[in-house]
Design a protein around this motif. Structure first.
Motif, PDB file in Angstrom:
ATOM      1  N   ASP A 168      -1.375   4.958   0.246  1.00  0.00           N
ATOM      2  CA  ASP A 168      -2.019   4.958   1.562  1.00  0.00           C
ATOM      3  C   ASP A 168      -3.357   4.218   1.618  1.00  0.00           C
ATOM      4  O   ASP A 168      -3.525   3.306   2.437  1.00  0.00           O
ATOM      5  N   PRO A 169      -4.364   4.593   0.784  1.00  0.00           N
ATOM      6  CA  PRO A 169      -5.686   3.956   0.917  1.00  0.00           C
ATOM      7  C   PRO A 169      -5.662   2.465   0.621  1.00  0.00           C
ATOM      8  O   PRO A 169      -6.532   1.728   1.074  1.00  0.00           O
ATOM      9  N   ARG A 170      -4.664   2.033  -0.138  1.00  0.00           N
ATOM     10  CA  ARG A 170      -4.596   0.635  -0.532  1.00  0.00           C
ATOM     11  C   ARG A 170      -3.810  -0.200   0.473  1.00  0.00           C
ATOM     12  O   ARG A 170      -3.750  -1.429   0.345  1.00  0.00           O
ATOM     13  N   GLU A 171      -3.176   0.466   1.437  1.00  0.00           N
ATOM     14  CA  GLU A 171      -2.294  -0.218   2.394  1.00  0.00           C
ATOM     15  C   GLU A 171      -1.277  -1.074   1.646  1.00  0.00           C
ATOM     16  O   GLU A 171      -1.117  -2.270   1.903  1.00  0.00           O
ATOM     17  N   SER A 172      -0.591  -0.414   0.734  1.00  0.00           N
ATOM     18  CA  SER A 172       0.368  -1.153  -0.078  1.00  0.00           C
ATOM     19  C   SER A 172       1.495  -0.248  -0.524  1.00  0.00           C
ATOM     20  O   SER A 172       1.414   0.984  -0.436  1.00  0.00           O
ATOM     21  N   PHE A 173       2.567  -0.874  -0.994  1.00  0.00           N
ATOM     22  CA  PHE A 173       3.655  -0.192  -1.686  1.00  0.00           C
ATOM     23  C   PHE A 173       3.523  -0.508  -3.171  1.00  0.00           C
ATOM     24  O   PHE A 173       3.112  -1.613  -3.548  1.00  0.00           O
ATOM     25  N   VAL A 174       3.866   0.458  -4.015  1.00  0.00           N
ATOM     26  CA  VAL A 174       3.837   0.260  -5.470  1.00  0.00           C
ATOM     27  C   VAL A 174       5.251   0.489  -5.993  1.00  0.00           C
ATOM     28  O   VAL A 174       5.876   1.508  -5.679  1.00  0.00           O
ATOM     29  N   ALA A 175       5.747  -0.459  -6.786  1.00  0.00           N
ATOM     30  CA  ALA A 175       7.130  -0.405  -7.249  1.00  0.00           C
ATOM     31  C   ALA A 175       7.206  -0.366  -8.768  1.00  0.00           C
ATOM     32  O   ALA A 175       6.476  -1.081  -9.468  1.00  0.00           O
ATOM     33  N   ALA A 176       8.122   0.472  -9.277  1.00  0.00           N
ATOM     34  CA  ALA A 176       8.436   0.533 -10.704  1.00  0.00           C
ATOM     35  C   ALA A 176       9.662  -0.330 -10.956  1.00  0.00           C
ATOM     36  O   ALA A 176      10.641  -0.255 -10.209  1.00  0.00           O
ATOM     37  N   LEU A 177       9.609  -1.137 -12.010  1.00  0.00           N
ATOM     38  CA  LEU A 177      10.707  -2.040 -12.335  1.00  0.00           C
ATOM     39  C   LEU A 177      11.434  -1.568 -13.588  1.00  0.00           C
ATOM     40  O   LEU A 177      10.815  -1.098 -14.539  1.00  0.00           O
ATOM     41  N   LYS A 178      12.744  -1.725 -13.594  1.00  0.00           N
ATOM     42  CA  LYS A 178      13.585  -1.210 -14.681  1.00  0.00           C
ATOM     43  C   LYS A 178      13.722  -2.178 -15.849  1.00  0.00           C
ATOM     44  O   LYS A 178      13.858  -1.760 -16.998  1.00  0.00           O
ATOM     45  N   ASP A 179      13.663  -3.486 -15.576  1.00  0.00           N
ATOM     46  CA  ASP A 179      14.012  -4.469 -16.601  1.00  0.00           C
ATOM     47  C   ASP A 179      12.915  -5.484 -16.902  1.00  0.00           C
ATOM     48  O   ASP A 179      13.118  -6.386 -17.709  1.00  0.00           O
ATOM     49  N   ILE A 180      11.782  -5.371 -16.237  1.00  0.00           N
ATOM     50  CA  ILE A 180      10.646  -6.268 -16.473  1.00  0.00           C
ATOM     51  C   ILE A 180       9.423  -5.398 -16.762  1.00  0.00           C
ATOM     52  O   ILE A 180       9.180  -4.434 -16.040  1.00  0.00           O
ATOM     53  N   PRO A 181       8.640  -5.709 -17.801  1.00  0.00           N
ATOM     54  CA  PRO A 181       7.469  -4.893 -18.119  1.00  0.00           C
ATOM     55  C   PRO A 181       6.300  -5.155 -17.168  1.00  0.00           C
ATOM     56  O   PRO A 181       5.247  -5.655 -17.555  1.00  0.00           O
ATOM     57  N   GLU A 182       6.530  -4.819 -15.901  1.00  0.00           N
ATOM     58  CA  GLU A 182       5.511  -5.014 -14.873  1.00  0.00           C
ATOM     59  C   GLU A 182       5.579  -3.876 -13.860  1.00  0.00           C
ATOM     60  O   GLU A 182       6.637  -3.259 -13.669  1.00  0.00           O
ATOM     61  N   VAL A 183       4.454  -3.629 -13.199  1.00  0.00           N
ATOM     62  CA  VAL A 183       4.399  -2.820 -11.984  1.00  0.00           C
ATOM     63  C   VAL A 183       4.025  -3.769 -10.864  1.00  0.00           C
ATOM     64  O   VAL A 183       3.157  -4.630 -11.040  1.00  0.00           O
ATOM     65  N   TRP A 184       4.685  -3.637  -9.714  1.00  0.00           N
ATOM     66  CA  TRP A 184       4.382  -4.516  -8.586  1.00  0.00           C
ATOM     67  C   TRP A 184       3.691  -3.737  -7.476  1.00  0.00           C
ATOM     68  O   TRP A 184       4.068  -2.600  -7.178  1.00  0.00           O
ATOM     69  N   VAL A 203       0.953 -13.000  -5.380  1.00  0.00           N
ATOM     70  CA  VAL A 203       1.961 -14.058  -5.391  1.00  0.00           C
ATOM     71  C   VAL A 203       2.761 -13.954  -4.106  1.00  0.00           C
ATOM     72  O   VAL A 203       3.006 -12.848  -3.615  1.00  0.00           O
ATOM     73  N   HIS A 204       3.186 -15.074  -3.558  1.00  0.00           N
ATOM     74  CA  HIS A 204       3.904 -15.050  -2.288  1.00  0.00           C
ATOM     75  C   HIS A 204       5.317 -15.594  -2.412  1.00  0.00           C
ATOM     76  O   HIS A 204       5.569 -16.499  -3.191  1.00  0.00           O
ATOM     77  N   ASP A 205       6.193 -15.033  -1.654  1.00  0.00           N
ATOM     78  CA  ASP A 205       7.567 -15.527  -1.556  1.00  0.00           C
ATOM     79  C   ASP A 205       7.787 -15.811  -0.079  1.00  0.00           C
ATOM     80  O   ASP A 205       7.882 -14.907   0.731  1.00  0.00           O
ATOM     81  N   TYR A 206       7.831 -17.090   0.294  1.00  0.00           N
ATOM     82  CA  TYR A 206       7.845 -17.445   1.703  1.00  0.00           C
ATOM     83  C   TYR A 206       9.239 -17.733   2.250  1.00  0.00           C
ATOM     84  O   TYR A 206       9.398 -18.121   3.379  1.00  0.00           O
ATOM     85  N   ARG A 207      10.257 -17.568   1.455  1.00  0.00           N
ATOM     86  CA  ARG A 207      11.580 -18.055   1.852  1.00  0.00           C
ATOM     87  C   ARG A 207      12.126 -17.399   3.110  1.00  0.00           C
ATOM     88  O   ARG A 207      12.950 -17.971   3.787  1.00  0.00           O
ATOM     89  N   GLU A 208      11.683 -16.168   3.397  1.00  0.00           N
ATOM     90  CA  GLU A 208      12.210 -15.484   4.570  1.00  0.00           C
ATOM     91  C   GLU A 208      11.282 -15.620   5.772  1.00  0.00           C
ATOM     92  O   GLU A 208      11.446 -14.959   6.770  1.00  0.00           O
ATOM     93  N   PRO A 265       2.278  -9.760   0.474  1.00  0.00           N
ATOM     94  CA  PRO A 265       2.073 -10.457  -0.808  1.00  0.00           C
ATOM     95  C   PRO A 265       2.332  -9.506  -1.970  1.00  0.00           C
ATOM     96  O   PRO A 265       2.217  -8.289  -1.842  1.00  0.00           O
ATOM     97  N   VAL A 266       2.669 -10.097  -3.104  1.00  0.00           N
ATOM     98  CA  VAL A 266       2.998  -9.319  -4.304  1.00  0.00           C
ATOM     99  C   VAL A 266       1.908  -9.508  -5.356  1.00  0.00           C
ATOM    100  O   VAL A 266       1.448 -10.625  -5.594  1.00  0.00           O
ATOM    101  N   ARG A 267       1.541  -8.403  -5.979  1.00  0.00           N
ATOM    102  CA  ARG A 267       0.563  -8.407  -7.059  1.00  0.00           C
ATOM    103  C   ARG A 267       1.253  -7.844  -8.293  1.00  0.00           C
ATOM    104  O   ARG A 267       1.726  -6.712  -8.289  1.00  0.00           O
ATOM    105  N   ARG A 268       1.314  -8.622  -9.360  1.00  0.00           N
ATOM    106  CA  ARG A 268       2.029  -8.231 -10.572  1.00  0.00           C
ATOM    107  C   ARG A 268       1.053  -7.691 -11.613  1.00  0.00           C
ATOM    108  O   ARG A 268       0.023  -8.311 -11.892  1.00  0.00           O
ATOM    109  N   ILE A 269       1.420  -6.555 -12.198  1.00  0.00           N
ATOM    110  CA  ILE A 269       0.571  -5.924 -13.214  1.00  0.00           C
ATOM    111  C   ILE A 269       1.416  -5.724 -14.470  1.00  0.00           C
ATOM    112  O   ILE A 269       2.414  -5.001 -14.451  1.00  0.00           O
TER     113      ILE A 269
END
Length: 526
Positions: free
Chosen positions: A266-282, A298-303, A315-319
């Motif tokens: 909430d305070p960050r105005e963001s969603f946080v995602a756990a990934l199963k096959d890549i050692p990252e949090v998005w 990082v941006h994905d503009y295709r849509e 936008p996506v932030r990779r950790i």
């Protein structure tokens, strides 16, 4: 001439034996197209019936699948095939549906848009509840047994309305806009928006082929969907479930990943995602204005059809993290993630816990959490002037209590078996944890949050699984699910621990209170 004929017949027979597996596969495919495709789709991705893919059937064993095809299942429109198909033919079908597809068909923006169903456009239904109840103390109770949910008055404990749901809800429904709407996610990727005030579904969309869960932004504007198949995060407009963006989950080298879960920060105005096959949090931003400098995003503009403002959305932030975070917990301040990586504790059995700072973009501490802690069910409270985290464990008979300042485990509370769900409330002195796995599945432990001792062990329904406690808005009552087709919702006085009421239900699982969920209570999952 006879010898030639015999040789031909023998050669044919030998050929049939050599390609026996191919014959079985062809036969199964013919049977499937004849008897199953109309409801489950020619591609097995599902239509009226659920998708028949191994990823979507994880909770159904092959023997149970055989019985379903032969005898059908409760609350299903599927006919029984015992008089139509032979046992070997049913076995062939079971083998087929548990075989992965060679290629997963695309499920992107075009397919999602085509799947959307709108029953009532935004603004077309009254803004006043069509029933008399305190909205903030409503519960939505999911009944897995016959694919329904019950809207429950949390003051009188009387059902208000019972509604059908999609097959195999997963990840827990999410409330929004003060309890006006609730969103459901099914394992088959269907996202359903239900208008609680008017007791009607207003829209549905299929956001994936195999979905883990959904999250709703704190302002009620966006819905994020985490998918196993395909490897995507999908952002929907919460008003009508129209898709806004499909984000392919890939790392810098092009490797893709399933998404284990997505949460709202909430305070960050963001969603946080756990990934199963890549050692990252998005972290996916949903703020109106882009973060200052876009540092690390990082941006994905295709849509995004070329509009400059749209290009900056989500936008996506990779950790980077050590290992893969299969499960995690967000702190109450939403600045840190506590996650577990299976088998990362230097070859020892179990998991190593990591504390990842979302602002620093790195791990800042380690936590000793062997077994398989269920961190998405963890809760926190104040203990001797400090905040502690308590988590059940899916593989070990214990509850771990962690000091959230030092990140040391200060106590491991032995239980009668591995647990799945843990719950409490700010106004309750107790924390409740089930014994979901093993022979003692009918037990429910009650822990004193200040002594860190089990003070009582309940047995709500001998021989039947007790699970998933949820509290009323004021913390005075605790609701327990009897996870059985002939099940019930058992209401306890949260202070005396005495039963006050029991409501029959069809394999009730989760119960979700408007106030506790929307205020992000420390005693429940978010």
């Amino acid at each position: 001439m006879k010898r030639v004929l015999i040789r031909v017949l023998l050669a044919g027979l030998l050929g049939m034996l050599m390609v026996g597996n191919a014959w079985t596969a062809i036969d199964a495919n013919v049977l499937y197209q004849k008897h199953c495709a109309e409801c489950h789709g020619a591609d097995r991705l599902g239509k009226v019936g659920p998708a028949l893919l191994p990823q979507n059937l994880k909770r159904l064993r092959k023997k149970a699948a055989f019985n379903v095809i032969r005898d059908t299942r409760p609350a299903s429109q599927m006919p029984a095939f015992r008089e139509i198909l032979k046992p070997k033919e049913i076995e062939a079908l079971v083998a087929m549906i548990y075989t992965p597809l060679k290629e997963i068909p695309p499920w992107g923006m075009e397919e999602i848009k085509a799947s959307r169903l709108e029953y009532h456009p935004p603004g077309s239904l009254p803004d006043k509840p069509q029933f008399d109840a305190q909205i903030s103390n409503l519960f939505m109770v999911v009944e897995l047994g016959d694919h329904h949910a019950t809207l429950l008055n949390g003051d009188s404990f009387e059902p208000i309305h019972r509604l059908p749901t999609r097959f195999a809800l997963h990840g827990g429904p999410k409330w929004a806009e003060g309890g006006r709407y609730i969103y459901f996610a099914s394992r088959d990727g269907w996202i359903s928006k239900f208008d609680v005030f008017n007791l009607k579904y207003v829209a549905e969309v299929r956001a994936g082929i195999n979905t883990r869960n959904l999250a709703v932004s704190h302002d009620g504007r966006y819905v994020a969907v985490a998918n196993y198949l395909p490897h995507t995060l999908v952002i929907l407009d919460a008003r009508d479930l129209s898709p806004l963006k499909v984000i392919d989950v890939v790392d810098e080298n092009g490797a893709s990943s399933r998404v284990s879960a997505v949460y709202t920060a909430d305070p960050r105005e963001s969603f946080v995602a756990a990934l199963k096959d890549i050692p990252e949090v998005w972290e996916i931003g949903y703020m109106d204005k882009p973060p200052s400098g876009f540092s690390g995003w990082v941006h994905d503009y295709r849509e995004d059809s070329g509009d400059a403002h749209k290009e900056a959305r989500f936008p996506v932030r990779r950790i980077s993290v050590e290992g893969y975070l299969d499960d995690f917990f967000l702190t109450q301040e939403y600045d840190r993630v506590i996650g577990t990586s299976r088998g990362m504790d230097k070859g020892k059995e179990g998991s190593a816990g990591q504390v990842v700072d979302l602002d620093l973009k790195r791990a800042v501490a380690q936590v000793s959490l062997p077994g398989m802690p269920h961190l998405s069910s963890a809760i926190t409270w104040e203990y001797q002037g400090r905040t502690v985290l308590a988590t059940p464990n899916i593989k070990k008979p214990e509850v771990s209590i962690v000091d959230m300042q030092s990140w040391e485990v200060i106590k491991r509370i032995p239980t009668k078996g591995p647990g799945f769900f843990m719950r409490s409330h700010e106004k309750s002195r107790y924390a409740w944890v089930d014994v979901f796995f093993g022979p003692n599945k009918d037990l429910m432990h009650v822990i004193d949050k200040q002594t860190l001792e089990i003070v009582k062990t309940l047995k709500p329904a001998p021989g039947k699984t007790s699970a998933h406690v949820e509290f009323t808005q004021d913390g005075k009552y605790a609701l327990v699910s009897i996870w059985d087709m002939d099940g019930a919702l058992v209401i306890y006085d949260a202070n005396t621990l005495e039963e006050v009421k029991r409501l029959p239900m069809k394999k009730p699982s989760g119960k979700y209170n408007v106030h506790n969920k929307l205020t992000r209570s420390r005693g429940t999952s978010h």
